[in-house]
Design a protein around this motif. Structure first.
Motif, mmCIF file in Angstrom:
data_model
loop_
_atom_site.group_PDB
_atom_site.id
_atom_site.type_symbol
_atom_site.label_atom_id
_atom_site.label_comp_id
_atom_site.label_asym_id
_atom_site.label_seq_id
_atom_site.Cartn_x
_atom_site.Cartn_y
_atom_site.Cartn_z
ATOM 1 N N ALA A 170 0.816 -1.207 0.000
ATOM 2 C CA ALA A 170 0.000 0.000 0.000
ATOM 3 C C ALA A 170 0.854 1.263 0.000
ATOM 4 O O ALA A 170 0.436 2.302 -0.541
ATOM 5 C CB ALA A 170 -0.935 -0.002 1.208
ATOM 6 N N ASP A 171 2.044 1.213 0.619
ATOM 7 C CA ASP A 171 2.897 2.394 0.655
ATOM 8 C C ASP A 171 3.740 2.541 -0.607
ATOM 9 O O ASP A 171 4.560 3.456 -0.708
ATOM 10 C CB ASP A 171 3.793 2.375 1.888
ATOM 11 N N GLY A 172 3.534 1.642 -1.565
ATOM 12 C CA GLY A 172 4.247 1.741 -2.834
ATOM 13 C C GLY A 172 5.495 0.892 -2.920
ATOM 14 O O GLY A 172 6.033 0.697 -4.008
ATOM 15 N N TRP A 173 5.970 0.373 -1.785
ATOM 16 C CA TRP A 173 7.188 -0.438 -1.803
ATOM 17 C C TRP A 173 6.903 -1.784 -2.449
ATOM 18 O O TRP A 173 5.872 -2.404 -2.205
ATOM 19 C CB TRP A 173 7.695 -0.643 -0.377
ATOM 20 N N THR A 174 7.812 -2.231 -3.304
ATOM 21 C CA THR A 174 7.620 -3.507 -3.986
ATOM 22 C C THR A 174 8.694 -4.499 -3.579
ATOM 23 O O THR A 174 9.878 -4.150 -3.542
ATOM 24 C CB THR A 174 7.646 -3.333 -5.513
ATOM 25 N N PRO A 175 8.323 -5.749 -3.266
ATOM 26 C CA PRO A 175 9.308 -6.764 -2.902
ATOM 27 C C PRO A 175 9.968 -7.412 -4.111
ATOM 28 O O PRO A 175 10.808 -8.278 -3.941
ATOM 29 C CB PRO A 175 8.486 -7.777 -2.104
ATOM 30 N N VAL A 176 9.582 -7.023 -5.320
ATOM 31 C CA VAL A 176 10.153 -7.615 -6.530
ATOM 32 C C VAL A 176 10.821 -6.525 -7.365
ATOM 33 O O VAL A 176 10.201 -5.495 -7.658
ATOM 34 C CB VAL A 176 9.080 -8.330 -7.374
ATOM 35 N N MET A 177 12.070 -6.745 -7.734
ATOM 36 C CA MET A 177 12.762 -5.872 -8.664
ATOM 37 C C MET A 177 12.818 -6.574 -10.019
ATOM 38 O O MET A 177 13.342 -7.680 -10.132
ATOM 39 C CB MET A 177 14.178 -5.551 -8.185
ATOM 40 N N HIS A 178 12.259 -5.953 -11.036
ATOM 41 C CA HIS A 178 12.205 -6.529 -12.376
ATOM 42 C C HIS A 178 13.226 -5.821 -13.252
ATOM 43 O O HIS A 178 13.114 -4.627 -13.527
ATOM 44 C CB HIS A 178 10.788 -6.362 -12.955
ATOM 45 N N LEU A 179 14.238 -6.553 -13.695
ATOM 46 C CA LEU A 179 15.204 -6.057 -14.659
ATOM 47 C C LEU A 179 14.804 -6.556 -16.038
ATOM 48 O O LEU A 179 14.460 -7.726 -16.197
ATOM 49 C CB LEU A 179 16.617 -6.556 -14.328
ATOM 50 N N LYS A 180 14.847 -5.694 -17.029
ATOM 51 C CA LYS A 180 14.479 -6.125 -18.374
ATOM 52 C C LYS A 180 15.297 -5.373 -19.413
ATOM 53 O O LYS A 180 15.657 -4.214 -19.223
ATOM 54 C CB LYS A 180 12.982 -5.917 -18.622
ATOM 55 N N LEU A 181 15.597 -6.074 -20.490
ATOM 56 C CA LEU A 181 16.292 -5.469 -21.612
ATOM 57 C C LEU A 181 15.278 -4.793 -22.531
ATOM 58 O O LEU A 181 14.116 -5.207 -22.600
ATOM 59 C CB LEU A 181 17.081 -6.540 -22.382
ATOM 60 N N TYR A 182 15.730 -3.791 -23.239
ATOM 61 C CA TYR A 182 14.825 -3.010 -24.081
ATOM 62 C C TYR A 182 14.075 -3.886 -25.073
ATOM 63 O O TYR A 182 14.661 -4.739 -25.750
ATOM 64 C CB TYR A 182 15.613 -1.948 -24.843
ATOM 65 N N HIS A 183 12.763 -3.673 -25.133
ATOM 66 C CA HIS A 183 11.915 -4.367 -26.095
ATOM 67 C C HIS A 183 11.131 -3.313 -26.870
ATOM 68 O O HIS A 183 10.393 -2.521 -26.272
ATOM 69 C CB HIS A 183 10.941 -5.312 -25.374
ATOM 70 N N PRO A 184 11.250 -3.286 -28.200
ATOM 71 C CA PRO A 184 10.611 -2.219 -28.969
ATOM 72 C C PRO A 184 9.094 -2.329 -29.074
ATOM 73 O O PRO A 184 8.432 -1.346 -29.409
ATOM 74 C CB PRO A 184 11.258 -2.345 -30.358
ATOM 75 N N THR A 185 8.519 -3.511 -28.789
ATOM 76 C CA THR A 185 7.078 -3.685 -28.991
ATOM 77 C C THR A 185 6.354 -4.243 -27.761
ATOM 78 O O THR A 185 5.211 -4.659 -27.876
ATOM 79 C CB THR A 185 6.807 -4.622 -30.192
ATOM 80 N N ASP A 186 6.987 -4.273 -26.616
ATOM 81 C CA ASP A 186 6.346 -4.803 -25.412
ATOM 82 C C ASP A 186 6.561 -3.838 -24.255
ATOM 83 O O ASP A 186 7.678 -3.401 -23.995
ATOM 84 C CB ASP A 186 6.910 -6.182 -25.061
ATOM 85 N N ASP A 187 5.471 -3.489 -23.562
ATOM 86 C CA ASP A 187 5.542 -2.530 -22.461
ATOM 87 C C ASP A 187 5.943 -3.149 -21.139
ATOM 88 O O ASP A 187 6.323 -2.427 -20.208
ATOM 89 C CB ASP A 187 4.177 -1.844 -22.277
ATOM 90 N N TRP A 188 5.854 -4.476 -21.008
ATOM 91 C CA TRP A 188 6.001 -5.105 -19.701
ATOM 92 C C TRP A 188 7.168 -6.075 -19.610
ATOM 93 O O TRP A 188 7.618 -6.386 -18.506
ATOM 94 C CB TRP A 188 4.710 -5.834 -19.325
ATOM 95 N N TYR A 189 7.659 -6.572 -20.742
ATOM 96 C CA TYR A 189 8.732 -7.558 -20.723
ATOM 97 C C TYR A 189 9.887 -7.127 -21.618
ATOM 98 O O TYR A 189 9.696 -6.405 -22.602
ATOM 99 C CB TYR A 189 8.224 -8.929 -21.187
ATOM 100 N N GLY A 190 11.078 -7.613 -21.278
ATOM 101 C CA GLY A 190 12.255 -7.317 -22.060
ATOM 102 C C GLY A 190 12.435 -8.282 -23.227
ATOM 103 O O GLY A 190 11.754 -9.304 -23.327
ATOM 104 N N PHE A 191 13.373 -7.951 -24.090
ATOM 105 C CA PHE A 191 13.645 -8.754 -25.292
ATOM 106 C C PHE A 191 14.917 -9.564 -25.080
ATOM 107 O O PHE A 191 15.966 -9.024 -24.752
ATOM 108 C CB PHE A 191 13.803 -7.844 -26.509
ATOM 109 N N SER A 192 14.817 -10.864 -25.280
ATOM 110 C CA SER A 192 15.955 -11.749 -25.054
ATOM 111 C C SER A 192 16.948 -11.686 -26.214
ATOM 112 O O SER A 192 16.550 -11.778 -27.384
ATOM 113 C CB SER A 192 15.459 -13.190 -24.898
ATOM 114 N N PRO A 193 18.245 -11.550 -25.927
ATOM 115 C CA PRO A 193 19.239 -11.638 -26.998
ATOM 116 C C PRO A 193 19.173 -12.962 -27.738
ATOM 117 O O PRO A 193 19.462 -13.030 -28.940
ATOM 118 C CB PRO A 193 20.575 -11.483 -26.247
ATOM 119 N N LEU A 194 18.791 -14.032 -27.036
ATOM 120 C CA LEU A 194 18.698 -15.337 -27.697
ATOM 121 C C LEU A 194 17.574 -15.363 -28.719
ATOM 122 O O LEU A 194 17.645 -16.091 -29.708
ATOM 123 C CB LEU A 194 18.467 -16.439 -26.652
ATOM 124 N N GLU A 195 16.531 -14.573 -28.488
ATOM 125 C CA GLU A 195 15.445 -14.535 -29.460
ATOM 126 C C GLU A 195 15.906 -13.877 -30.753
ATOM 127 O O GLU A 195 15.568 -14.305 -31.854
ATOM 128 C CB GLU A 195 14.245 -13.805 -28.888
#
Length: 215
Positions: A170-195
């Motif tokens: 509720a105070d805005g603190w999140t227990p999860v840190m999400h690291l993601k690589l730049y994805h040109p067509t997705d707002d929520w997930y990163g783009f894998s170099p393997l893809e």
């Protein structure tokens, strides 16, 4: 040697992240508000065909992950280095199963394989606002649930038919840190170099299988 700030103190728990000022932010969130957003690729395929079967891709990922994990962390308070700071101890021994280097290698390895990496902070036994443990979550088991302001409001972790929902507090603190690589067509997930390298990896793997069959 990078200096890092203590991100889990009391102040961090009482200040919610600011809302995105862009008018497009809420529109992006509204498109899938409250519904888990599935990872838009086959992580198992990338992991098996790229990391496990292709020696070049395997070596690239290992070199990047090992190099990143070997970078030392230092904690500074008011300009002074404190090796005995709780954050320094946490980074050296983030959980009972891993050392700091092992955790970072798993985190960076997932980032290179999936384009996404998740770090979960758990516990607060001392009541000082600091987590007791840090865990790297397998990216193929995590779903992001968009929130109304353009920030994720929760993450769902699924394994063996069971799920656990990890929510932003509720105070805005999140227990999860999400690291993601730049994805040109997705707002929520990163783009894998393997893809991006998937076609070349598939050709090399198929060629190797063909040669082996001929022998």
């Amino acid at each position: 040697m990078p200096a890092i700030r203590w991100p889990f103190g009391r102040a961090a728990r009482t200040v919610a992240p600011e809302a995105k000022q862009s008018a497009a932010g809420p529109l992006i969130a509204f498109s899938s508000l409250g519904r888990p957003k599935w990872t838009p690729r086959d992580y198992a395929y990338l992991a098996v065909e790229g990391f496990q079967k292709n020696p070049v891709a395997y070596r690239c990922i290992r070199m990047i992950a090992e190099a990143a994990a070997s970078a030392p962390f230092a904690v500074f308070v008011d300009g002074r280095r404190e090796d005995d700071h709780p954050l320094a101890r946490l980074m050296a021994r983030p959980n009972p199963e891993q050392s700091g280097a092992e955790l970072m290698e798993a985190l960076y390895g997932a980032l290179q394989t999936a384009g996404n990496a998740y770090l979960e902070a758990t516990g607060d036994a001392d009541g000082n606002g600091a987590p007791d443990e840090l865990w790297a979550l397998r990216p193929d088991r995590v779903q992001v649930t968009p929130g109304p302001q353009g920030w994720p409001e929760a993450w769902t972790y699924s394994v063996g038919g069971r799920t656990a929902r990890i929510e932003r507090r509720a105070d805005g603190w999140t227990p999860v840190m999400h690291l993601k690589l730049y994805h040109p067509t997705d707002d929520w997930y990163g783009f894998s170099p393997l893809e991006a390298a998937g076609f070349g990896i598939g050709v090399v793997n198929a060629t190797g299988a063909w040669d082996k069959a001929l022998v």
